[in-house]
Scaffold this motif. Sequence first.
Motif, PDB file in Angstrom:
ATOM      1  N   TYR A  49     -45.213  35.855  10.806  1.00 18.01           N
ATOM      2  CA  TYR A  49     -44.398  35.024  11.471  1.00 18.01           C
ATOM      3  C   TYR A  49     -45.076  34.303  13.168  1.00 18.01           C
ATOM      4  CZ  TYR A  49     -42.493  30.203  12.079  1.00 18.01           C
ATOM      5  OH  TYR A  49     -42.201  29.208  12.355  1.00 18.01           O
ATOM      6  N   ASP A  50     -45.022  35.445  13.313  1.00 18.42           N
ATOM      7  CA  ASP A  50     -45.630  34.629  14.630  1.00 18.42           C
ATOM      8  C   ASP A  50     -46.916  34.534  14.655  1.00 18.42           C
ATOM      9  OD1 ASP A  50     -43.497  34.419  15.617  1.00 18.42           O
ATOM     10  OD2 ASP A  50     -43.289  35.931  16.765  1.00 18.42           O
ATOM     11  N   LEU A  51     -47.693  35.772  14.233  1.00 14.33           N
ATOM     12  CA  LEU A  51     -49.200  35.942  14.109  1.00 14.33           C
ATOM     13  C   LEU A  51     -49.654  34.951  12.885  1.00 14.33           C
ATOM     14  CD1 LEU A  51     -52.010  36.908  13.993  1.00 14.33           C
ATOM     15  CD2 LEU A  51     -51.102  38.357  11.760  1.00 14.33           C
ATOM     16  N   ILE A  52     -49.108  34.546  11.601  1.00 12.73           N
ATOM     17  CA  ILE A  52     -49.570  33.114  10.807  1.00 12.73           C
ATOM     18  C   ILE A  52     -49.588  32.188  11.549  1.00 12.73           C
ATOM     19  CG2 ILE A  52     -48.730  32.088   8.640  1.00 12.73           C
ATOM     20  CD1 ILE A  52     -47.501  35.040   8.291  1.00 12.73           C
ATOM     21  N   ASN A  53     -48.359  31.923  12.270  1.00 18.16           N
ATOM     22  CA  ASN A  53     -48.736  30.525  13.215  1.00 18.16           C
ATOM     23  C   ASN A  53     -49.240  30.491  14.117  1.00 18.16           C
ATOM     24  OD1 ASN A  53     -46.645  27.977  13.801  1.00 18.16           O
ATOM     25  ND2 ASN A  53     -46.029  28.816  15.461  1.00 18.16           N
ATOM     26  N   ASN A  54     -49.333  31.488  14.302  1.00 19.87           N
ATOM     27  CA  ASN A  54     -51.275  31.924  15.741  1.00 19.87           C
ATOM     28  C   ASN A  54     -52.337  30.602  15.446  1.00 19.87           C
ATOM     29  OD1 ASN A  54     -51.893  31.593  18.479  1.00 19.87           O
ATOM     30  ND2 ASN A  54     -52.903  33.945  17.756  1.00 19.87           N
ATOM     31  N   ILE A  55     -52.208  31.500  13.819  1.00 19.83           N
ATOM     32  CA  ILE A  55     -53.662  31.428  13.409  1.00 19.83           C
ATOM     33  C   ILE A  55     -53.902  30.478  12.580  1.00 19.83           C
ATOM     34  CG2 ILE A  55     -55.559  31.927  11.076  1.00 19.83           C
ATOM     35  CD1 ILE A  55     -54.820  34.984  11.935  1.00 19.83           C
ATOM     36  N   GLN A  57     -52.329  27.024  13.650  1.00 18.81           N
ATOM     37  CA  GLN A  57     -52.971  26.375  15.105  1.00 18.81           C
ATOM     38  C   GLN A  57     -54.274  25.892  15.360  1.00 18.81           C
ATOM     39  OE1 GLN A  57     -50.489  27.057  17.951  1.00 18.81           O
ATOM     40  NE2 GLN A  57     -48.713  27.482  16.903  1.00 18.81           N
ATOM     41  N   LYS A  58     -54.989  26.698  14.875  1.00 24.01           N
ATOM     42  CA  LYS A  58     -56.251  26.828  14.765  1.00 24.01           C
ATOM     43  C   LYS A  58     -57.130  27.099  13.695  1.00 24.01           C
ATOM     44  CE  LYS A  58     -55.752  30.612  18.703  1.00 24.01           C
ATOM     45  NZ  LYS A  58     -55.956  32.416  18.936  1.00 24.01           N
ATOM     46  N   SER A  59     -56.970  27.212  12.736  1.00 21.05           N
ATOM     47  CA  SER A  59     -57.141  26.613  11.326  1.00 21.05           C
ATOM     48  C   SER A  59     -57.861  25.594  11.174  1.00 21.05           C
ATOM     49  CB  SER A  59     -56.780  27.773  10.448  1.00 21.05           C
ATOM     50  OG  SER A  59     -57.057  27.247   9.236  1.00 21.05           O
ATOM     51  N   THR A  60     -59.083  25.385  10.325  1.00 23.03           N
ATOM     52  CA  THR A  60     -59.566  23.641   9.957  1.00 23.03           C
ATOM     53  C   THR A  60     -58.993  24.251   8.411  1.00 23.03           C
ATOM     54  OG1 THR A  60     -61.554  25.288   9.721  1.00 23.03           O
ATOM     55  CG2 THR A  60     -61.353  24.025  11.624  1.00 23.03           C
ATOM     56  N   VAL A  61     -58.736  25.456   7.914  1.00 22.31           N
ATOM     57  CA  VAL A  61     -57.964  25.386   6.872  1.00 22.31           C
ATOM     58  C   VAL A  61     -56.590  24.912   6.487  1.00 22.31           C
ATOM     59  CG1 VAL A  61     -58.161  26.793   4.766  1.00 22.31           C
ATOM     60  CG2 VAL A  61     -60.249  26.651   5.391  1.00 22.31           C
ATOM     61  N   PRO A  62     -55.771  24.157   5.590  1.00 19.15           N
ATOM     62  CA  PRO A  62     -54.483  24.248   5.742  1.00 19.15           C
ATOM     63  C   PRO A  62     -54.007  25.539   5.541  1.00 19.15           C
ATOM     64  CG  PRO A  62     -55.342  22.612   5.231  1.00 19.15           C
ATOM     65  CD  PRO A  62     -56.361  23.159   4.864  1.00 19.15           C
ATOM     66  N   ILE A  63     -53.030  26.212   6.123  1.00 20.00           N
ATOM     67  CA  ILE A  63     -52.421  27.156   5.964  1.00 20.00           C
ATOM     68  C   ILE A  63     -50.595  27.139   5.211  1.00 20.00           C
ATOM     69  CG2 ILE A  63     -51.671  29.869   6.751  1.00 20.00           C
ATOM     70  CD1 ILE A  63     -53.869  29.498   8.564  1.00 20.00           C
TER      71      ILE A  63
END
Length: 270
Positions: A49-55, A57-63
């Motif tokens: 969960y922490d990894l996904i949340n971190n990425i 926040q930086k991603s230009t693509v909705p995750i």
Amino acid sequence: MKKEISVSVIIPTYNWPEALNLCLQSVLTQSILPDEIIIADDGSKQDTYDLINNIKQKSTVPIIHVWQEDDGFRLAQIRNKAIAKSSKDYIIQIDGDVILHRDFIKDHIRFARKGSFVSGSRVIIEKELAERLLSSRTFNISIYTKGTHSKLNGIHLPCLSSLQEKYRQNDILYVRGCNMAFWRNDLIQVNGYNEEMTGWGREDNELASRLINLGIEKRIIKFAGIMFHIYHPMRPRTSVNKNDEILQQTITSKATWCTKGIAQYTEDKQ
């Protein structure tokens, strides 16, 4: 190349954030980006969960992170939940332990055709190289990297892909769930994955069989849509016999619909 279809990338994962990190980085550096990324999480813990949340926040693509409780291997169910959350025309399905060639999505978009679904192949990353990539958080890899095999699957000549699209077309066991692509509407028409299939094995073949029974053609993408599969120990296969029986029933009855599928998550959208 102009992207004429909208694309969702669906990535199943389970408690391996180190591999998921490399996978997501390879998606986010594609020559053509997807329109959304949906992570189908079969019960991972807080570190994922922490990894996904971190990425995110930086991603230009909705995750979008779709999570369900850990209650054994329920890949069919979490994929259905992820597909239900998707909103794009075309679904490219990979796994959370693969690294994509930079043109992976571009190749799949070029190869997409109405009335068909696609299955591709993979290059295998051997154990020692996998450990090195995971520890260094590096995803730069090619068929020339020492420690890869099935290298023929990594030859990138997309201009030749159409010449091989009927390769093993009638072999229902020849599909790779880690490298498949579908029109979302086709998946809805067959009720998605069959959730009667739990544990490892055959859920992709059974889905493919129902699509074929509906008249959707199976096409194989070769010389394009390349991915590298990170080594991991073999998963237990105690469920294969049960799942084989379900698959055989689907083939014999020419079924196009499964009772326990995606409709339970999408009825309010239809």
